[in-house]
Design a protein around this motif. Structure first.
Motif, PDB file in Angstrom:
ATOM      1  N   ILE A  10       0.708  -0.752  -0.083  1.00 21.47           N
ATOM      2  CA  ILE A  10       0.080  -0.145   0.515  1.00 21.47           C
ATOM      3  C   ILE A  10       0.890   1.535   0.073  1.00 21.47           C
ATOM      4  N   LYS A  11       1.003   1.772  -0.720  1.00 14.95           N
ATOM      5  CA  LYS A  11       1.746   2.982  -1.302  1.00 14.95           C
ATOM      6  C   LYS A  11       1.771   4.026  -0.244  1.00 14.95           C
ATOM      7  N   PRO A  12       2.813   5.766  -0.530  1.00 11.84           N
ATOM      8  CA  PRO A  12       2.472   6.143   0.556  1.00 11.84           C
ATOM      9  C   PRO A  12       1.162   7.151   0.336  1.00 11.84           C
ATOM     10  N   PHE A  50      14.314  -1.714  -5.183  1.00 13.18           N
ATOM     11  CA  PHE A  50      13.141  -3.100  -5.248  1.00 13.18           C
ATOM     12  C   PHE A  50      12.567  -2.038  -6.428  1.00 13.18           C
ATOM     13  N   TYR A  51      12.722  -1.465  -7.397  1.00 12.05           N
ATOM     14  CA  TYR A  51      11.693  -0.477  -8.530  1.00 12.05           C
ATOM     15  C   TYR A  51      13.296  -0.995  -9.895  1.00 12.05           C
ATOM     16  N   ALA A  52      14.536  -1.293  -9.404  1.00 13.98           N
ATOM     17  CA  ALA A  52      15.290  -1.917 -10.392  1.00 13.98           C
ATOM     18  C   ALA A  52      14.807  -1.333 -11.005  1.00 13.98           C
ATOM     19  N   SER A  58      11.256   7.084 -17.368  1.00 19.94           N
ATOM     20  CA  SER A  58      12.008   8.135 -16.986  1.00 19.94           C
ATOM     21  C   SER A  58      10.317   8.297 -15.575  1.00 19.94           C
ATOM     22  N   PHE A  59      10.066   7.708 -15.444  1.00 13.56           N
ATOM     23  CA  PHE A  59       9.425   7.881 -13.755  1.00 13.56           C
ATOM     24  C   PHE A  59      10.119   7.045 -13.134  1.00 13.56           C
ATOM     25  N   TYR A  60      11.172   6.755 -13.118  1.00 12.05           N
ATOM     26  CA  TYR A  60      12.035   5.754 -11.661  1.00 12.05           C
ATOM     27  C   TYR A  60      12.276   6.741 -11.024  1.00 12.05           C
ATOM     28  N   ASP A  62      11.969  10.072 -10.107  1.00 16.26           N
ATOM     29  CA  ASP A  62       9.993  10.164  -9.355  1.00 16.26           C
ATOM     30  C   ASP A  62       9.637   9.007  -8.203  1.00 16.26           C
ATOM     31  N   LEU A  63       9.951   7.957  -8.883  1.00 15.07           N
ATOM     32  CA  LEU A  63       9.485   7.275  -7.954  1.00 15.07           C
ATOM     33  C   LEU A  63       9.812   6.709  -6.580  1.00 15.07           C
ATOM     34  N   CYS A  64      10.624   6.292  -7.087  1.00 11.59           N
ATOM     35  CA  CYS A  64      11.533   5.614  -6.289  1.00 11.59           C
ATOM     36  C   CYS A  64      11.654   7.194  -4.721  1.00 11.59           C
ATOM     37  N   TYR A  86      -4.667 -11.263  -8.813  1.00 11.11           N
ATOM     38  CA  TYR A  86      -5.121  -9.406  -7.622  1.00 11.11           C
ATOM     39  C   TYR A  86      -4.392  -8.392  -8.805  1.00 11.11           C
ATOM     40  N   ARG A  87      -4.480  -8.548  -9.663  1.00 13.38           N
ATOM     41  CA  ARG A  87      -4.155  -7.743 -10.843  1.00 13.38           C
ATOM     42  C   ARG A  87      -5.105  -6.883 -10.796  1.00 13.38           C
ATOM     43  N   GLU A  88      -6.162  -8.232 -11.891  1.00 11.11           N
ATOM     44  CA  GLU A  88      -7.790  -7.511 -11.704  1.00 11.11           C
ATOM     45  C   GLU A  88      -8.443  -6.941 -10.002  1.00 11.11           C
ATOM     46  N   ALA A  92      -6.072  -1.129 -13.517  1.00  6.14           N
ATOM     47  CA  ALA A  92      -4.394  -0.735 -14.168  1.00  6.14           C
ATOM     48  C   ALA A  92      -3.939  -0.201 -13.609  1.00  6.14           C
ATOM     49  N   THR A  93      -2.407   0.315 -14.278  1.00  4.37           N
ATOM     50  CA  THR A  93      -1.790   0.888 -13.847  1.00  4.37           C
ATOM     51  C   THR A  93      -2.182   2.256 -13.886  1.00  4.37           C
ATOM     52  N   ASN A  94      -2.560   3.252 -14.988  1.00  5.30           N
ATOM     53  CA  ASN A  94      -3.040   4.536 -15.057  1.00  5.30           C
ATOM     54  C   ASN A  94      -4.527   4.070 -13.996  1.00  5.30           C
ATOM     55  N   SER A 110      -3.208   9.431  -8.958  1.00  8.05           N
ATOM     56  CA  SER A 110      -2.703   9.726  -9.805  1.00  8.05           C
ATOM     57  C   SER A 110      -1.407   8.306 -10.232  1.00  8.05           C
ATOM     58  N   MET A 111      -0.995   8.501 -11.473  1.00  6.59           N
ATOM     59  CA  MET A 111      -0.579   7.531 -12.096  1.00  6.59           C
ATOM     60  C   MET A 111       0.688   7.067 -10.670  1.00  6.59           C
ATOM     61  N   GLN A 112       1.246   7.045 -10.532  1.00  2.57           N
ATOM     62  CA  GLN A 112       2.344   7.470 -10.075  1.00  2.57           C
ATOM     63  C   GLN A 112       1.698   6.859  -8.460  1.00  2.57           C
ATOM     64  N   LYS A 113       1.132   7.976  -7.783  1.00  6.03           N
ATOM     65  CA  LYS A 113       0.233   7.673  -6.547  1.00  6.03           C
ATOM     66  C   LYS A 113      -0.747   6.676  -6.979  1.00  6.03           C
ATOM     67  N   ASN A 114      -0.397   5.355  -6.721  1.00  2.00           N
ATOM     68  CA  ASN A 114      -1.903   4.994  -7.460  1.00  2.00           C
ATOM     69  C   ASN A 114      -2.129   3.550  -6.320  1.00  2.00           C
ATOM     70  N   ALA A 115      -2.465   3.763  -5.682  1.00  2.00           N
ATOM     71  CA  ALA A 115      -2.340   3.405  -4.021  1.00  2.00           C
ATOM     72  C   ALA A 115      -1.761   2.237  -3.838  1.00  2.00           C
ATOM     73  N   HIS A 117       1.072  -1.918  -5.056  1.00  2.41           N
ATOM     74  CA  HIS A 117       1.945  -1.878  -6.062  1.00  2.41           C
ATOM     75  C   HIS A 117       1.181  -3.806  -6.598  1.00  2.41           C
ATOM     76  N   GLY A 118       1.293  -4.255  -7.386  1.00  2.00           N
ATOM     77  CA  GLY A 118       1.410  -5.721  -7.226  1.00  2.00           C
ATOM     78  C   GLY A 118       1.849  -6.090  -8.619  1.00  2.00           C
ATOM     79  N   SER A 119       2.742  -7.102  -8.015  1.00  2.00           N
ATOM     80  CA  SER A 119       3.672  -8.505  -8.409  1.00  2.00           C
ATOM     81  C   SER A 119       3.167  -8.939 -10.340  1.00  2.00           C
TER      82      SER A 119
HETATM   83  P1  ADP Z   1       1.860  -1.062 -12.482  1.00  2.00           P
HETATM   84  O1  ADP Z   1       2.509  -1.110 -10.539  1.00  2.00           O
HETATM   85  O2  ADP Z   1       0.919  -1.749 -12.924  1.00  2.00           O
HETATM   86  O3  ADP Z   1       3.119  -2.969 -12.129  1.00  2.00           O
HETATM   87  P2  ADP Z   1       4.782  -0.861 -13.368  1.00  2.00           P
HETATM   88  O4  ADP Z   1       5.416  -1.905 -13.223  1.00  2.00           O
HETATM   89  O5  ADP Z   1       5.100  -0.331 -15.004  1.00  2.00           O
HETATM   90  O6  ADP Z   1       3.146  -0.378 -13.680  1.00  2.00           O
HETATM   91  O7  ADP Z   1       5.277   0.508 -12.914  1.00  2.00           O
HETATM   92  C1  ADP Z   1       5.447   0.591 -11.382  1.00  2.00           C
HETATM   93  C2  ADP Z   1       4.834   1.826 -10.745  1.00  2.00           C
HETATM   94  O8  ADP Z   1       5.635   2.939 -11.653  1.00  2.00           O
HETATM   95  C3  ADP Z   1       3.782   2.436 -11.331  1.00  2.00           C
HETATM   96  O9  ADP Z   1       2.400   1.026 -10.276  1.00  2.00           O
HETATM   97  C4  ADP Z   1       3.395   3.440 -11.218  1.00  2.00           C
HETATM   98  O10 ADP Z   1       3.475   4.307  -9.513  1.00  2.00           O
HETATM   99  C5  ADP Z   1       4.470   3.702 -11.747  1.00  2.00           C
HETATM  100  N1  ADP Z   1       4.891   4.865 -12.465  1.00  2.00           N
HETATM  101  C6  ADP Z   1       4.236   3.774 -13.981  1.00  2.00           C
HETATM  102  N2  ADP Z   1       4.487   4.367 -15.345  1.00  2.00           N
HETATM  103  C7  ADP Z   1       3.928   5.875 -14.867  1.00  2.00           C
HETATM  104  C8  ADP Z   1       4.441   6.772 -15.667  1.00  2.00           C
HETATM  105  N3  ADP Z   1       3.930   6.842 -16.616  1.00  2.00           N
HETATM  106  N4  ADP Z   1       4.160   7.448 -14.937  1.00  2.00           N
HETATM  107  C9  ADP Z   1       4.318   7.743 -13.646  1.00  2.00           C
HETATM  108  N5  ADP Z   1       4.810   7.125 -13.012  1.00  2.00           N
HETATM  109  C10 ADP Z   1       4.326   5.962 -13.411  1.00  2.00           C
END
Ligand code: ADP
Ligand code: MG
Length: 139
Positions: A10-12, A50-52, A58-60, A62-64, A86-88, A92-94, A110-115, A117-119
């Motif tokens: 569960i993301k921050p 974790f996110y290596a 482009s999002f790496y 800021d995501l970290c 679980y992915r269901e 979707a990521t967005n 948001s896309m980044q703050k999407n609540a 993570h799921g493997s």
């Molecule tokens: P998922 O979490 O659905 O498996 P990804 O593995 O593709 O998605 O991406 C990991 C995480 O990176 C996403 O859950 C999201 O927080 C972030 N992310 C992915 N794509 C973008 C993007 N285009 N802009 C901002 N953040 C993103």
């Protein structure tokens, strides 16, 4: 054969917004059993590790920073065909594309703050679970 365990966080922002309870409810309603769970804050270095797999995207960066900005809940979940199920459940990521009633549809900002993570595969579920939990922390 598909495995029966997945890993989630569960993301921050979802934690800050008070959605730990509602998200855990959705997980139970979805028929998952909790194998392991902890509340912790990642360092920037841990989030980068974790996110290596996303390093260079482009999002790496800021995501970290975001993923190390506050506490998270990490958990191992069990259900038949866990990765896909679980992915269901999370959608979707967005979040704008996440189906009605999914965790991301309900609790993302948001896309980044999407609540949550799921493997994405059995292999990654094992790697990700081992990142957070020893064998003695699984039940
Ligand atoms: P998922 O979490 O659905 O498996 P990804 O593995 O593709 O998605 O991406 C990991 C995480 O990176 C996403 O859950 C999201 O927080 C972030 N992310 C992915 N794509 C973008 C993007 N285009 N802009 C901002 N953040 C993103
Ligand atoms: Mg992913």
């Amino acid at each position: 054969m598909a495995g029966n365990r997945t890993f989630t966080m569960i993301k921050p922002m979802a934690v800050k917004n008070g959605f730990i309870g509602p998200i855990i409810n959705k997980i139970y309603e979805g028929g998952f059993r909790i194998v392991a769970m902890k509340f912790l804050k990642l360092s920037l270095e841990q989030a980068q590790e974790f996110y290596a797999v996303h390093k260079g995207k482009s999002f790496y960066d800021d995501l970290c920073v975001f993923m190390s900005s506050g506490p998270i809940v990490a958990a191992i979940l069990e259900k038949e065909n866990a990765i896909e199920a679980y992915r269901e459940l999370i959608g979707a990521t967005n979040p704008e594309e996440a189906a009605e009633g999914t965790i991301r549809n309900l609790y993302a900002t948001s896309m980044q703050k999407n609540a949550v993570h799921g493997s994405d595969s059995d292999e990654n579920a094992i790697v990700e679970s081992n990142f957070f939990f020893s064998e003695f922390e699984r039940f």
